[in-house]
Design an enzyme around this catalytic site. Structure first.
Site, short mmCIF file in Angstrom:
data_model
loop_
_atom_site.label_atom_id
_atom_site.label_comp_id
_atom_site.label_asym_id
_atom_site.label_seq_id
_atom_site.Cartn_x
_atom_site.Cartn_y
_atom_site.Cartn_z
CG HIS A 265 -2.11 0.88 1.02
ND1 HIS A 265 -2.03 2.25 1.06
CD2 HIS A 265 -3.39 0.57 0.74
CE1 HIS A 265 -3.22 2.75 0.82
NE2 HIS A 265 -4.07 1.76 0.61
CG ASP A 319 -8.46 -4.93 -2.15
OD1 ASP A 319 -9.64 -4.74 -1.81
OD2 ASP A 319 -7.86 -4.17 -2.93
N1 ACO Z 1 3.93 -7.81 -4.09
C1 ACO Z 1 5.27 -7.80 -4.28
N2 ACO Z 1 6.00 -6.67 -4.31
C2 ACO Z 1 5.36 -5.52 -4.15
C3 ACO Z 1 3.98 -5.46 -3.92
C4 ACO Z 1 3.27 -6.65 -3.90
N3 ACO Z 1 1.95 -6.67 -3.71
N4 ACO Z 1 3.61 -4.17 -3.79
C5 ACO Z 1 4.71 -3.45 -3.93
N5 ACO Z 1 5.77 -4.26 -4.14
C6 ACO Z 1 7.17 -3.86 -4.34
C7 ACO Z 1 7.39 -3.43 -5.79
O1 ACO Z 1 7.76 -4.50 -6.61
C8 ACO Z 1 8.49 -2.40 -5.62
O2 ACO Z 1 9.70 -3.07 -5.38
P1 ACO Z 1 11.08 -2.53 -6.00
O3 ACO Z 1 11.25 -1.15 -5.41
O4 ACO Z 1 12.08 -3.51 -5.55
O5 ACO Z 1 10.86 -2.50 -7.48
C9 ACO Z 1 8.13 -1.71 -4.31
O6 ACO Z 1 7.42 -2.68 -3.55
C10 ACO Z 1 7.26 -0.47 -4.49
O7 ACO Z 1 6.12 -0.88 -5.25
P2 ACO Z 1 5.22 0.12 -6.07
O8 ACO Z 1 4.36 -0.65 -7.00
O9 ACO Z 1 6.10 1.20 -6.65
O10 ACO Z 1 4.38 0.75 -4.91
P3 ACO Z 1 3.16 1.71 -5.11
O11 ACO Z 1 3.03 2.51 -3.88
O12 ACO Z 1 3.27 2.43 -6.40
O13 ACO Z 1 1.92 0.69 -5.29
C11 ACO Z 1 0.18 -0.78 -4.83
C12 ACO Z 1 1.02 0.38 -4.30
C13 ACO Z 1 -0.37 -0.43 -6.22
C14 ACO Z 1 -0.99 -1.02 -3.91
C15 ACO Z 1 1.09 -2.03 -4.92
O14 ACO Z 1 1.53 -2.39 -3.63
C16 ACO Z 1 0.40 -3.20 -5.59
O15 ACO Z 1 0.37 -3.28 -6.82
N6 ACO Z 1 -0.21 -4.15 -4.78
C17 ACO Z 1 -0.91 -5.27 -5.33
C18 ACO Z 1 -2.31 -4.85 -5.79
C19 ACO Z 1 -3.22 -4.56 -4.61
O16 ACO Z 1 -3.33 -5.32 -3.67
N7 ACO Z 1 -3.93 -3.42 -4.72
C20 ACO Z 1 -4.90 -3.00 -3.71
C21 ACO Z 1 -4.40 -1.83 -2.92
S1 ACO Z 1 -5.55 -1.35 -1.68
C22 ACO Z 1 -6.72 -0.53 -2.55
O17 ACO Z 1 -6.48 0.07 -3.54
C23 ACO Z 1 -8.05 -0.58 -2.05
#
Ligand code: ACO
Length: 388
Positions: A265, A319
């Site tokens: 998140h 979620d």
């Molecule tokens: N699984 C594995 N690695 C992850 C995850 C995950 N769920 N989420 C983030 N990371 C890692 C990324 O790979 C990245 O790693 P790196 O720096 O080594 O490349 C780092 O953490 C940062 O990730 P970002 O995607 O840049 O983080 P951001 O803040 O942009 O994204 C998000 C947040 C979209 C929620 C992301 O965590 C994600 O895609 N999660 C999975 C989808 C999800 O569950 N969405 C629901 C969110 S809650 C809601 O919207 C109601």
């Protein structure tokens, strides 16, 4: 502004960039604390109802008994939707995603209540009531329609959440199940400047009508990185299939740089407080109605993830456990995100009102990376150059 100067402040995804002042919701992502209008999410989920919480979010204070009774009565009175909306839903392909049906039907309400008198408090109140009242009816109607059935009418003797479950499943729900569902709605009602709420505020800033505001937010919520993740979580748990496979799945997914759905998140560096409450609700539900085997897989995945993802501040989000709760309540998987919208409409409307209170149209800038100015050339010349 020159590109050199703007690059200094460019933050992809606007991470950490404030885009508004807001007094609706506060998140402490390091401590895992969430509050609506100063009330902790734990207290609201334990003691409030969804409609009371919606009132709090939209009007700023908890209602008196009289205010709450009036609000509930108004919502109840406006639950029905025009036969024209039902006919429109019947024209949609049964194979279409219910979020698309919801986005279209939410927008269509603007055709029926189209005065766009957003500076008139009565219009604002009516729009709030109509959107909160009719969205559940439209979600349930599409569900029955796509099964080839006629939608059923709301029941006036049932409270908001119980009535939705009744319209969806055609059975009066167990009161404990209905209360758990109501608590889920409280948990999902608001979460500051997430993508869909930002989308709502951008749309609101153009002074368009609230139905367009909500329709744009529904479209944004539908994506798998936002509200749509709760559908994908169940698919992932089923793919893992057994608790002892969680470790291998995680290892392979991380090696392939795949996101683990329901984890991570932008705001939290600890477990999302809503995930903790939802996990408790899942356990309550399983204790009464029998366990979902995928719960053990979820627990195993969370445990395994604590050794490899937690060090990066990646923990279960809202979620992760919501899908397990919704499935036990008899809600089909592709309705998980529409159910999220039923709840989040309260937050969107609170932000709509707040935006209008101190409005300036959103119009960010960009860093242009395209071609410099060049001359148009006749198509014959371009053909020769391309060898066509
Ligand atoms: N699984 C594995 N690695 C992850 C995850 C995950 N769920 N989420 C983030 N990371 C890692 C990324 O790979 C990245 O790693 P790196 O720096 O080594 O490349 C780092 O953490 C940062 O990730 P970002 O995607 O840049 O983080 P951001 O803040 O942009 O994204 C998000 C947040 C979209 C929620 C992301 O965590 C994600 O895609 N999660 C999975 C989808 C999800 O569950 N969405 C629901 C969110 S809650 C809601 O919207 C109601």
């Amino acid at each position: 502004m020159s590109n050199e100067a703007s690059e200094i402040i460019f933050r992809p995804g606007l991470e950490g960039v404030p885009v508004t002042h807001s007094s609706i919701c506060d998140i402490d992502g390091l401590k895992g604390k969430l509050s609506y209008r100063g009330y902790s999410i734990e207290e609201l989920a334990a003691h409030s109802t969804f409609l009371e919480t919606a009132y709090l979010l939209i009007w700023g204070e908890l209602p008196t008994e009289e205010q709450l009774n009036d609000f509930q009565a108004e919502v109840q009175m406006h639950r029905r939707v025009s036969f024209r909306v039902r006919d429109m839903l019947k024209c949609f392909p049964a194979t279409g995603h219910p979020m698309d049906a919801l986005q279209s039907s939410a927008a269509s309400l603007g055709l029926f209540y189209s005065r766009r008198a957003i500076d008139n408090p009565e219009y604002v109140y009516d729009a709030v009531i109509r959107l909160i009242a009719k969205i559940p009816t439209m979600v349930a109607a599409f569900q029955l329609i796509r099964k080839g059935q006629d939608p059923i009418q709301p029941r006036d003797d049932l409270a908001y959440s119980a009535n939705f479950l009744y319209m969806l499943t055609e059975r009066e729900p167990d009161p404990i199940a209905a209360r758990i569902f109501d608590r889920c709605l409280i948990l999902h009602a608001e979460h500051s400047l997430n993508a869909s709420t930002f989308s709502a505020r951008v749309t609101a800033s153009t002074l368009t009508d609230p139905y367009a505001v909500v329709a744009s937010a529904v479209g944004t919520l539908a994506g798998p990185l936002h509200g749509g993740a709760n559908e994908d979580v169940l698919a992932m748990l089923e793919e893992i299939a057994a608790p002892d496979k969680a470790s291998l799945y995680l290892e392979q997914a991380i090696a392939k740089k795949q996101k683990i759905m329901g984890f991570g998140h932008r705001e939290y560096r600890v477990k999302d407080p809503r995930a903790t409450i939802l996990q408790g609700l899942a356990e309550e539900l399983f204790a009464r109605f029998g366990k979902d085997q995928m719960y053990d897989v979820a627990i195993a995945l969370e445990r395994e993830a604590s050794s490899c993802l937690a060090s990066k501040g990646i923990y279960p989000n809202v979620d992760f456990y919501s899908g397990l709760v919704y499935r036990k309540l008899g809600i089909p998987r592709d309705l998980f995100t529409p159910v999220f919208a039923i709840s989040r409409v309260a937050g969107w409307l609170a932000h709509w009102r707040e935006q209008l209170g101190a409005n300036r149209i959103f119009r960010p800038s960009q860093i242009y990376t395209g071609k410099k100015i060049r001359s148009w050339r006749p198509i014959e010349e371009r053909n020769i150059e391309m060898g066509a």
